[in-house]
Design a protein around this motif. Structure first.
Motif, PDB file in Angstrom:
ATOM      1  N   ILE A  15       1.059  -1.226   0.185  1.00 39.18           N
ATOM      2  CA  ILE A  15       0.078   0.010  -0.103  1.00 39.18           C
ATOM      3  C   ILE A  15       0.802   1.160  -0.122  1.00 39.18           C
ATOM      4  N   ASP A  16       2.049   1.294   0.883  1.00 42.52           N
ATOM      5  CA  ASP A  16       2.716   2.239   0.919  1.00 42.52           C
ATOM      6  C   ASP A  16       3.353   2.515  -0.430  1.00 42.52           C
ATOM      7  N   ALA A  17       3.763   1.532  -1.196  1.00 39.76           N
ATOM      8  CA  ALA A  17       4.480   1.548  -2.493  1.00 39.76           C
ATOM      9  C   ALA A  17       3.563   1.983  -3.352  1.00 39.76           C
ATOM     10  N   THR A  18       2.409   1.705  -3.246  1.00 39.07           N
ATOM     11  CA  THR A  18       1.150   2.207  -4.253  1.00 39.07           C
ATOM     12  C   THR A  18       1.264   3.683  -4.342  1.00 39.07           C
ATOM     13  N   VAL A  32       1.662  -2.519 -11.854  1.00 36.99           N
ATOM     14  CA  VAL A  32       2.208  -3.584 -10.916  1.00 36.99           C
ATOM     15  C   VAL A  32       3.572  -3.557 -10.848  1.00 36.99           C
ATOM     16  N   ASN A  33       4.048  -3.113 -12.013  1.00 30.82           N
ATOM     17  CA  ASN A  33       5.635  -3.176 -11.918  1.00 30.82           C
ATOM     18  C   ASN A  33       6.487  -1.903 -11.137  1.00 30.82           C
ATOM     19  N   SER A  34       5.453  -0.837 -11.426  1.00 28.08           N
ATOM     20  CA  SER A  34       5.949   0.392 -10.708  1.00 28.08           C
ATOM     21  C   SER A  34       6.019   0.353  -9.062  1.00 28.08           C
ATOM     22  N   PRO A  43       6.590  -8.668  -8.967  1.00 32.31           N
ATOM     23  CA  PRO A  43       5.367  -8.444  -9.304  1.00 32.31           C
ATOM     24  C   PRO A  43       4.346  -9.534  -8.860  1.00 32.31           C
ATOM     25  N   GLY A  44       4.826 -10.775  -8.638  1.00 36.48           N
ATOM     26  CA  GLY A  44       3.798 -11.971  -8.164  1.00 36.48           C
ATOM     27  C   GLY A  44       3.612 -11.958  -6.820  1.00 36.48           C
ATOM     28  N   ILE A  45       4.319 -10.885  -6.200  1.00 36.20           N
ATOM     29  CA  ILE A  45       3.730 -10.885  -4.522  1.00 36.20           C
ATOM     30  C   ILE A  45       2.451 -10.086  -4.562  1.00 36.20           C
ATOM     31  N   ALA A  47       0.215 -10.100  -6.935  1.00 30.45           N
ATOM     32  CA  ALA A  47      -1.006 -10.889  -7.053  1.00 30.45           C
ATOM     33  C   ALA A  47      -1.145 -12.125  -6.126  1.00 30.45           C
ATOM     34  N   HIS A  48      -0.111 -12.458  -5.471  1.00 33.11           N
ATOM     35  CA  HIS A  48      -0.547 -13.228  -4.110  1.00 33.11           C
ATOM     36  C   HIS A  48      -1.227 -12.695  -3.008  1.00 33.11           C
ATOM     37  N   TYR A  49      -0.973 -11.593  -2.784  1.00 28.84           N
ATOM     38  CA  TYR A  49      -1.711 -10.696  -1.835  1.00 28.84           C
ATOM     39  C   TYR A  49      -2.975 -10.133  -2.180  1.00 28.84           C
ATOM     40  N   PHE A  50      -3.050  -9.496  -3.110  1.00 28.46           N
ATOM     41  CA  PHE A  50      -4.239  -8.903  -3.679  1.00 28.46           C
ATOM     42  C   PHE A  50      -4.666  -9.282  -4.743  1.00 28.46           C
ATOM     43  N   GLY A  51      -4.180 -10.102  -5.702  1.00 30.01           N
ATOM     44  CA  GLY A  51      -4.773 -10.650  -6.846  1.00 30.01           C
ATOM     45  C   GLY A  51      -4.586  -9.847  -8.134  1.00 30.01           C
ATOM     46  N   GLY A  52      -4.187  -8.572  -7.884  1.00 30.01           N
ATOM     47  CA  GLY A  52      -3.902  -7.571  -8.996  1.00 30.01           C
ATOM     48  C   GLY A  52      -3.964  -6.111  -8.560  1.00 30.01           C
ATOM     49  N   LYS A  53      -3.669  -5.261  -9.537  1.00 27.94           N
ATOM     50  CA  LYS A  53      -3.684  -3.918  -9.176  1.00 27.94           C
ATOM     51  C   LYS A  53      -4.872  -3.114  -8.694  1.00 27.94           C
ATOM     52  N   GLY A  54      -6.100  -3.626  -9.238  1.00 30.61           N
ATOM     53  CA  GLY A  54      -7.226  -3.061  -8.807  1.00 30.61           C
ATOM     54  C   GLY A  54      -7.569  -3.327  -7.355  1.00 30.61           C
ATOM     55  N   ALA A  55      -7.542  -4.608  -6.911  1.00 31.65           N
ATOM     56  CA  ALA A  55      -7.493  -4.877  -5.512  1.00 31.65           C
ATOM     57  C   ALA A  55      -6.686  -3.971  -4.814  1.00 31.65           C
ATOM     58  N   LEU A  56      -5.422  -3.831  -5.235  1.00 32.50           N
ATOM     59  CA  LEU A  56      -4.746  -3.290  -4.516  1.00 32.50           C
ATOM     60  C   LEU A  56      -4.678  -1.912  -4.007  1.00 32.50           C
TER      61      LEU A  56
END
Length: 202
Positions: A15-18, A32-34, A43-45, A47-56
């Motif tokens: 979240i802080d990185a976002t 996802v890369n940024s 980037p796989g992390i 997907a593991h915790y949020f499933g993708g950019k939208g959920a994050l």
């Protein structure tokens, strides 16, 4: 497997990185890369915790909403004997706290407000934010101006808070907390003086 207790730490890190990515390149260019670059993870992390950019992105906005709620609760818990007027002042101050008006927070809020017009999930969170502010203001105001006037006064005060916040966030000087708090408390005092003990429909 991830270490026990690592999930909340990793989620907060992402979240802080976002927020850092939005601060650096804006909402539309945040990928996802940024985000993974700022977090220092693959980037796989994400997907593991949020499933993708939208959920994050949703989780980031929810985190910011909860941070306001938490700051207000801390302010109230520190002084449980506060009057209804003091609690209203606390609500105002929380919206202009150093954490909420920092450049990175301001850019993130602006980004979410803009994209909430086109993203149903973000719009839903924005409506929750607006409803929560008006509800909290209404609850305290009803003891000072009467139930019938409380919601009108709450909407006026919320509009001033949001307007000052938005104008400041878009200006070169940034959000001026002291001036904004002064203007909001001035309006609050005017409304209380005008409507106290005058609980009629007009």
């Amino acid at each position: 497997m991830p270490k026990l207790g690592m999930e909340p730490i990793r989620r907060r890190q992402l979240i802080d990185a976002t927020m850092k990515s939005i601060d650096e390149v804006g909402f539309s260019k945040t990928t996802v890369n940024s985000i993974s670059r700022h977090a220092g993870v693959s980037p796989g992390i994400i997907a593991h915790y949020f499933g993708g950019k939208g959920a994050l992105l949703q989780a980031t906005m929810l985190h910011m909403l909860n941070s306001i709620k938490h700051e207000f609760q801390v302010a109230i818990d520190a002084f449980p004997e506060k009057s209804h007027y003091d609690r209203l002042i606390a609500i105002i101050k929380v919206n202009f706290s150093a954490h909420q008006i920092s450049p990175i927070a301001a850019k993130t809020w602006l980004a979410f407000w803009t994209h909430a017009l086109h993203e149903e999930s973000l719009l839903r969170l924005q409506k929750i934010s607006e409803s929560r502010l008006i509800s909290n203001l209404t609850y305290e105001l009803r003891f000072l101006v009467g139930l019938r006037k409380a919601r009108t006064c709450a909407k006026a005060l919320a509009a001033l808070i949001d307007g000052l916040w938005l104008r400041g966030a878009l200006s070169a000087k940034g959000i001026q907390a002291e001036e904004s708090i002064h203007l909001c408390t001035t309006l609050l005092s005017w409304m209380i003086e005008e409507y106290k003990g005058n609980d009629h429909p007009n």
